[in-house]
Design an enzyme around this catalytic site. Structure first.
Site, PDB file in Angstrom:
ATOM      1  N   GLU A   8      -7.205   4.200   7.765  1.00 36.22           N
ATOM      2  CA  GLU A   8      -7.031   5.627   7.523  1.00 36.22           C
ATOM      3  C   GLU A   8      -8.247   6.244   6.835  1.00 36.22           C
ATOM      4  O   GLU A   8      -8.435   7.457   6.867  1.00 36.22           O
ATOM      5  CB  GLU A   8      -5.752   5.861   6.708  1.00 36.22           C
ATOM      6  N   HIS A  53      -9.608   0.559   4.665  1.00 32.68           N
ATOM      7  CA  HIS A  53      -8.374   0.820   5.391  1.00 32.68           C
ATOM      8  C   HIS A  53      -8.658   1.754   6.564  1.00 32.68           C
ATOM      9  O   HIS A  53      -9.484   2.661   6.481  1.00 32.68           O
ATOM     10  CB  HIS A  53      -7.319   1.434   4.469  1.00 32.68           C
ATOM     11  N   GLU A  64      -5.665  -5.329  10.358  1.00 31.81           N
ATOM     12  CA  GLU A  64      -4.734  -4.266  10.727  1.00 31.81           C
ATOM     13  C   GLU A  64      -4.891  -3.909  12.199  1.00 31.81           C
ATOM     14  O   GLU A  64      -5.895  -3.306  12.578  1.00 31.81           O
ATOM     15  CB  GLU A  64      -5.017  -2.992   9.948  1.00 31.81           C
ATOM     16  N   ASN A 111       0.855  -1.190   0.000  1.00 32.59           N
ATOM     17  CA  ASN A 111       0.000   0.000   0.000  1.00 32.59           C
ATOM     18  C   ASN A 111       0.887   1.234   0.000  1.00 32.59           C
ATOM     19  O   ASN A 111       1.483   1.599   1.009  1.00 32.59           O
ATOM     20  CB  ASN A 111      -0.908  -0.006   1.235  1.00 32.59           C
ATOM     21  N   GLY A 159       2.303   2.147  11.003  1.00 32.91           N
ATOM     22  CA  GLY A 159       3.128   3.334  10.873  1.00 32.91           C
ATOM     23  C   GLY A 159       3.760   3.814  12.167  1.00 32.91           C
ATOM     24  O   GLY A 159       4.368   4.877  12.209  1.00 32.91           O
ATOM     25  N   SER A 165       2.673  -2.905  10.297  1.00 34.17           N
ATOM     26  CA  SER A 165       4.104  -2.601  10.212  1.00 34.17           C
ATOM     27  C   SER A 165       4.954  -3.831   9.911  1.00 34.17           C
ATOM     28  O   SER A 165       6.007  -4.059  10.526  1.00 34.17           O
ATOM     29  CB  SER A 165       4.603  -1.925  11.499  1.00 34.17           C
ATOM     30  N   LYS A 206      -0.113   4.210  -0.334  1.00 31.73           N
ATOM     31  CA  LYS A 206      -0.843   5.325   0.278  1.00 31.73           C
ATOM     32  C   LYS A 206      -0.709   6.580  -0.595  1.00 31.73           C
ATOM     33  O   LYS A 206      -0.911   6.502  -1.799  1.00 31.73           O
ATOM     34  CB  LYS A 206      -0.360   5.534   1.715  1.00 31.73           C
TER      35      LYS A 206
END
Length: 356
Positions: A197, A195, A270, A111, A276, A316, A113
């Site tokens: 985010e 996702h 996730e 990904n 991150g 991660s 992003k």
């Protein structure tokens, strides 16, 4: 080649229902074979799975060992029948479970992003992906929306361009959105949704919720595309323990249980607190959560769906922790963030390919 290799080749690529029937027949073959003191009483033939009597097992007087009849060959001549069969059943079940796990081909996604900042850097990132050996692992890449078109035909090893989102209405007056019809026109067959985010983590306004994501998933599948569906929990839920995590996973999955098709849907788990941040769930934490999600799917959809569906780890992952995480039986791949922008992505793909 050895019979486990022949068996694996026979089941790979079969529809799930066929796979389950084949595994049942294979279990019986293993039981009877072990009954003949470890010899190959039966063989599992490639193509149409069936039981074929080995030349070593014949009717009495026709090539049989002295004092051995057909019943002894089947039941086992060196141990009490009940105990022998019980042990073989246990061993057979373990072999079948391992074979089914191996039939879930690992899958690793990168990904990108909202990266990179310049189109001039795309060729280097594409080269990293093309360097991956995809013979034993599926690979997909999620470029930023502005870069999807550029990347659409650049991968030479079967890696799938997988946009990071789509709408659920198609083309029209939907400013800032992407439609699967547009993706299909570019030769794209898969999209990622859900996702964290986009669910509102990290202080970003929520652009999706469980209801919109369920609607999107149906829209994607109805269009004949496949989907990577992301789920996960924030730190405050993880700190309450595994039961709280699973309760949140159920909330995120409830509206899509009826849509889960192992051939079309990959789940990306996730742990949001590990995305991150440089903090990674331990292999034990990741395996425990993946196993419980699979169990939850078995109870709410079907055991066949649970065994067949692939669950990626998305917290991660990098070249350093990939080998240990890959060894976990219920981790079927990775959704990689920052490391997908680096050459080490090749090592992540290699690690899970070797482990599975």
């Amino acid at each position: 080649s050895s019979w486990p290799d022949r068996t694996l080749r026979a089941v790979q690529g079969c529809p799930l229902s066929s796979l389950v029937r084949s595994m049942a027949k294979f279990s019986l073959a293993a039981i009877f074979a072990a009954g003949y003191q470890g010899a190959s009483a039966f063989e599992f033939t490639v193509g149409q799975p069936n039981l074929r009597q080995s030349p070593a097992v014949r009717a009495p007087g026709v090539g049989a060992l002295p004092g051995q009849d057909r019943g002894a060959s089947y039941a086992g001549a060196s141990a009490p029948g009940a105990l022998h069969i019980a042990g073989v059943v246990t061993a057979g079940a373990a072999v079948v479970a391992a074979t089914v796990r191996r039939a879930r081909k690992p899958v690793v996604g990168g990904n990108w992003k909202c990266n990179p900042e310049s189109v001039s850097k795309l060729d280097g990132l594409i080269a990293n992906i093309n360097a991956c050996d995809t013979s034993d692992c599926e690979v997909y890449v999620c470029p930023s929306p502005l870069h999807v078109s550029y990347c659409a035909d650049k991968f030479t090893n079967g890696a799938l361009v997988t946009p990071q989102n789509c709408n659920f209405k198609g083309c029209g007056a939907f400013t800032g959105e992407m439609a699967v019809e547009q993706m299909k026109d570019l030769g794209i067959s898969q999209v990622l949704i859900g996702h964290s985010e986009r669910r509102g983590e990290f202080g970003i306004f929520p652009m999706d919720d469980n209801t919109t994501l369920a609607t999107k998933l149906k829209y994607i599948l109805d269009a004949g595309m496949s989907c990577v569906f992301c789920i996960g929990e924030p730190k405050e839920i993880r700190e309450k323990g595994l039961d709280a995590v699973l309760a949140e996973m159920d909330v995120q999955l409830t509206q899509i249980y009826s849509l889960l098709d192992p051939e079309k849907v990959v789940i990306a788990y996730e742990p949001v607190w590990a995305i991150g941040t440089g903090v990674t769930a331990t292999a034990q934490q990741a395996q425990e959560t993946h196993a419980e999600i699979r169990k939850w799917i078995a109870e709410n959809v079907s055991p066949e769906c649970a065994e067949g569906i692939r669950i990626q780890y998305g917290g991660s992952a990098n070249a350093k922790n990939a080998p240990e995480l890959s060894a976990c039986p219920d981790i079927d791949g990775f959704l990689v963030g920052g490391a997908s922008l680096k050459p080490e992505f090749v090592d992540i793909v290699a690690a899970i390919s070797a482990a599975k």
